[in-house]
Motif scaffolding. Sequence first.
Motif, mmCIF file in Angstrom:
data_model
loop_
_atom_site.group_PDB
_atom_site.id
_atom_site.type_symbol
_atom_site.label_atom_id
_atom_site.label_comp_id
_atom_site.label_asym_id
_atom_site.label_seq_id
_atom_site.Cartn_x
_atom_site.Cartn_y
_atom_site.Cartn_z
ATOM 1 N N LEU B 48 0.835 -1.212 0.000
ATOM 2 C CA LEU B 48 0.000 0.000 0.000
ATOM 3 C C LEU B 48 0.864 1.255 0.000
ATOM 4 O O LEU B 48 0.549 2.237 -0.660
ATOM 5 C CB LEU B 48 -0.912 0.005 1.226
ATOM 6 C CG LEU B 48 -2.036 -1.030 1.189
ATOM 7 C CD1 LEU B 48 -2.656 -1.173 2.549
ATOM 8 C CD2 LEU B 48 -3.086 -0.623 0.174
ATOM 9 N N SER B 49 1.960 1.199 0.733
ATOM 10 C CA SER B 49 2.850 2.351 0.823
ATOM 11 C C SER B 49 3.557 2.620 -0.505
ATOM 12 O O SER B 49 3.743 3.772 -0.894
ATOM 13 C CB SER B 49 3.862 2.102 1.926
ATOM 14 O OG SER B 49 4.902 2.997 1.868
ATOM 15 N N GLU B 57 -1.193 7.901 3.896
ATOM 16 C CA GLU B 57 -0.860 6.473 4.071
ATOM 17 C C GLU B 57 -1.634 5.859 5.240
ATOM 18 O O GLU B 57 -1.074 5.081 6.021
ATOM 19 C CB GLU B 57 0.643 6.285 4.298
ATOM 20 C CG GLU B 57 1.490 6.776 3.150
ATOM 21 C CD GLU B 57 2.974 6.620 3.417
ATOM 22 O OE1 GLU B 57 3.372 5.569 3.948
ATOM 23 O OE2 GLU B 57 3.728 7.538 3.074
ATOM 24 N N SER B 58 -2.902 6.176 5.340
ATOM 25 C CA SER B 58 -3.668 5.770 6.535
ATOM 26 C C SER B 58 -3.826 4.250 6.647
ATOM 27 O O SER B 58 -3.643 3.688 7.733
ATOM 28 C CB SER B 58 -5.035 6.449 6.545
ATOM 29 O OG SER B 58 -5.646 6.305 5.298
ATOM 30 N N LEU B 59 -4.155 3.594 5.533
ATOM 31 C CA LEU B 59 -4.389 2.140 5.601
ATOM 32 C C LEU B 59 -3.076 1.383 5.868
ATOM 33 O O LEU B 59 -3.031 0.449 6.672
ATOM 34 C CB LEU B 59 -5.027 1.652 4.298
ATOM 35 C CG LEU B 59 -5.567 0.223 4.301
ATOM 36 C CD1 LEU B 59 -6.576 0.016 5.406
ATOM 37 C CD2 LEU B 59 -6.194 -0.118 2.961
ATOM 38 N N SER B 60 -2.032 1.845 5.186
ATOM 39 C CA SER B 60 -0.709 1.232 5.379
ATOM 40 C C SER B 60 -0.261 1.363 6.839
ATOM 41 O O SER B 60 0.245 0.421 7.450
ATOM 42 C CB SER B 60 0.288 1.912 4.447
ATOM 43 O OG SER B 60 1.591 1.612 4.811
ATOM 44 N N ARG B 61 -0.491 2.538 7.411
ATOM 45 C CA ARG B 61 -0.104 2.791 8.805
ATOM 46 C C ARG B 61 -0.937 1.962 9.773
ATOM 47 O O ARG B 61 -0.436 1.473 10.784
ATOM 48 C CB ARG B 61 -0.272 4.274 9.120
ATOM 49 C CG ARG B 61 0.850 5.115 8.570
ATOM 50 C CD ARG B 61 0.480 6.561 8.517
ATOM 51 N NE ARG B 61 0.009 7.061 9.807
ATOM 52 C CZ ARG B 61 -0.653 8.199 9.972
ATOM 53 N NH1 ARG B 61 -0.937 8.940 8.938
ATOM 54 N NH2 ARG B 61 -1.025 8.583 11.153
ATOM 55 N N ASN B 62 -2.216 1.792 9.398
ATOM 56 C CA ASN B 62 -3.115 1.001 10.243
ATOM 57 C C ASN B 62 -2.667 -0.464 10.306
ATOM 58 O O ASN B 62 -2.670 -1.086 11.371
ATOM 59 C CB ASN B 62 -4.535 1.102 9.694
ATOM 60 C CG ASN B 62 -5.557 0.645 10.706
ATOM 61 O OD1 ASN B 62 -5.286 0.631 11.898
ATOM 62 N ND2 ASN B 62 -6.710 0.252 10.233
ATOM 63 N N TYR B 63 -2.257 -0.983 9.160
ATOM 64 C CA TYR B 63 -1.752 -2.371 9.110
ATOM 65 C C TYR B 63 -0.510 -2.508 9.989
ATOM 66 O O TYR B 63 -0.343 -3.483 10.714
ATOM 67 C CB TYR B 63 -1.413 -2.766 7.673
ATOM 68 C CG TYR B 63 -2.587 -3.178 6.835
ATOM 69 C CD1 TYR B 63 -3.844 -3.404 7.383
ATOM 70 C CD2 TYR B 63 -2.450 -3.360 5.461
ATOM 71 C CE1 TYR B 63 -4.912 -3.781 6.602
ATOM 72 C CE2 TYR B 63 -3.515 -3.746 4.673
ATOM 73 C CZ TYR B 63 -4.739 -3.950 5.245
ATOM 74 O OH TYR B 63 -5.794 -4.333 4.473
ATOM 75 N N ARG B 92 4.559 4.617 10.034
ATOM 76 C CA ARG B 92 4.785 4.611 8.581
ATOM 77 C C ARG B 92 5.909 3.645 8.257
ATOM 78 O O ARG B 92 6.867 3.534 9.020
ATOM 79 C CB ARG B 92 5.205 5.992 8.094
ATOM 80 C CG ARG B 92 4.070 6.862 7.659
ATOM 81 C CD ARG B 92 4.613 8.099 6.938
ATOM 82 N NE ARG B 92 3.524 8.929 6.481
ATOM 83 C CZ ARG B 92 2.992 9.915 7.185
ATOM 84 N NH1 ARG B 92 3.467 10.189 8.385
ATOM 85 N NH2 ARG B 92 2.003 10.629 6.704
ATOM 86 N N LEU B 93 5.785 2.972 7.115
ATOM 87 C CA LEU B 93 6.918 2.188 6.614
ATOM 88 C C LEU B 93 7.837 3.179 5.902
ATOM 89 O O LEU B 93 7.424 3.829 4.935
ATOM 90 C CB LEU B 93 6.448 1.106 5.638
ATOM 91 C CG LEU B 93 7.544 0.180 5.169
ATOM 92 C CD1 LEU B 93 7.793 -0.910 6.189
ATOM 93 C CD2 LEU B 93 7.203 -0.449 3.839
ATOM 94 N N CYS B 131 6.389 12.623 9.527
ATOM 95 C CA CYS B 131 5.680 13.177 10.692
ATOM 96 C C CYS B 131 6.600 14.019 11.576
ATOM 97 O O CYS B 131 6.136 14.682 12.499
ATOM 98 C CB CYS B 131 5.049 12.055 11.503
ATOM 99 S SG CYS B 131 6.238 11.054 12.399
ATOM 100 N N GLY B 132 7.885 13.990 11.325
ATOM 101 C CA GLY B 132 8.836 14.783 12.099
ATOM 102 C C GLY B 132 9.630 13.982 13.112
ATOM 103 O O GLY B 132 10.584 14.501 13.688
#
Lengths: 219, 158
Positions: B48-49, B57-63, B92-93, B131-132
């Motif tokens: 997804l990423s 990248e909401s779905l990727s992060r959720n996984y 995040r990946l 995200c920093g």
Amino acid sequence: MSSVRKEEKRVAKRRQVYKPILDNPFTNEGKLWPHVTDQNLVFQLLEEKVLKRWKLLQEVGKDDACVTVGFNEIVGLLSPRDTETPSDARDEYLLFVCTKDLPSVLISQIPILCEISRLTVKLVQLPRFSLARFEDAFKDVKHNGMCLVRADDHYKNFARLIADKVESLSIPWLHSAEFQRAPVKLVATTAPILKKTAASDAKKPQKQQQQQQQQQRSS
Amino acid sequence: MSGLIGKTKEKKSNIDSEGTLRIPAPKNIGNKEHYQRLNYLIQSSAFLSAQINDTDESLSRNYMKNMDAIRKKNQLALSPQVKRQVCKKCHRLLVPGRNLEMRIMNNTKKIRKRDVKAIRKSDILTYQCACGERKNFPIGKDPAYQLHLEKPGNLISI
């Protein structure tokens, strides 16, 4: 008669333990870095054509515009940006990295960066101890064991010779969904052998008695 | 008969020179289903990423968040390479050029021209996520540093 040390070693103090661990299906370094057929020849070519020229130009006080040195500079050049592609993006680039002499965390993301980059980059891994030659050539310039060469007219033949010896880079998971089996492996470590002593056995009933007393008080 | 009696083998000691009791590696591992589940989640997140141009990248992060929760609940270990590739804050990946900025920093104040090697000792590799959040690796401290897994013989494939 055996020594006291030998006698001590007969009694095991630690035992070997195997812990399961999930490895990354994407960072298999053996697959990430393209194979080089003749590493020594490639390094000799690099030394003759690039490093010596750089050294001579430095002595005169000039810079080689086609050679970029240093981690920050190379990453900055390869990172895809929203701005227009540079005019020299058509040229092929060769990235030489001393993979065997650098910490793995520094080089682990380089192949992915090369694959994502807008520039066409040929990734070349160098043999062990090539970092010392880099130190000798670049001296005070911060090189971090890697140099990027733009294959313009001067380096065209050199790039062609190198390209014949190096396989092309391929990172399939960036372009397609190909499921990899779970790479579960075992890590060999050691753990201390805890022996039951009379003192530790005696402590247990005392603890149990204390707990019972506390429960009685609370009730 | 007398020959046979003479050939009786002495039992080899399993204790090595460092006083460690050597045990052969097991052929199977427990919790394999959980590891397969983690692997599936990592790969789905990576797909997804990498494939979908989504800045959030909401779905990727959720996984990846699910994967982390399962790992903690079942006390499963991940290799350091995987852990380095995931942001601890936003899950995040980390892919360079997309959501990861890499840079070697050096904050030494006293810079003497001849002391190049001394300056290099305080090199810090910084991974900065979109995200920093930052991950710092002091690579200059010990350039020859190897993880326990990277040392030969410590990682055994089943």
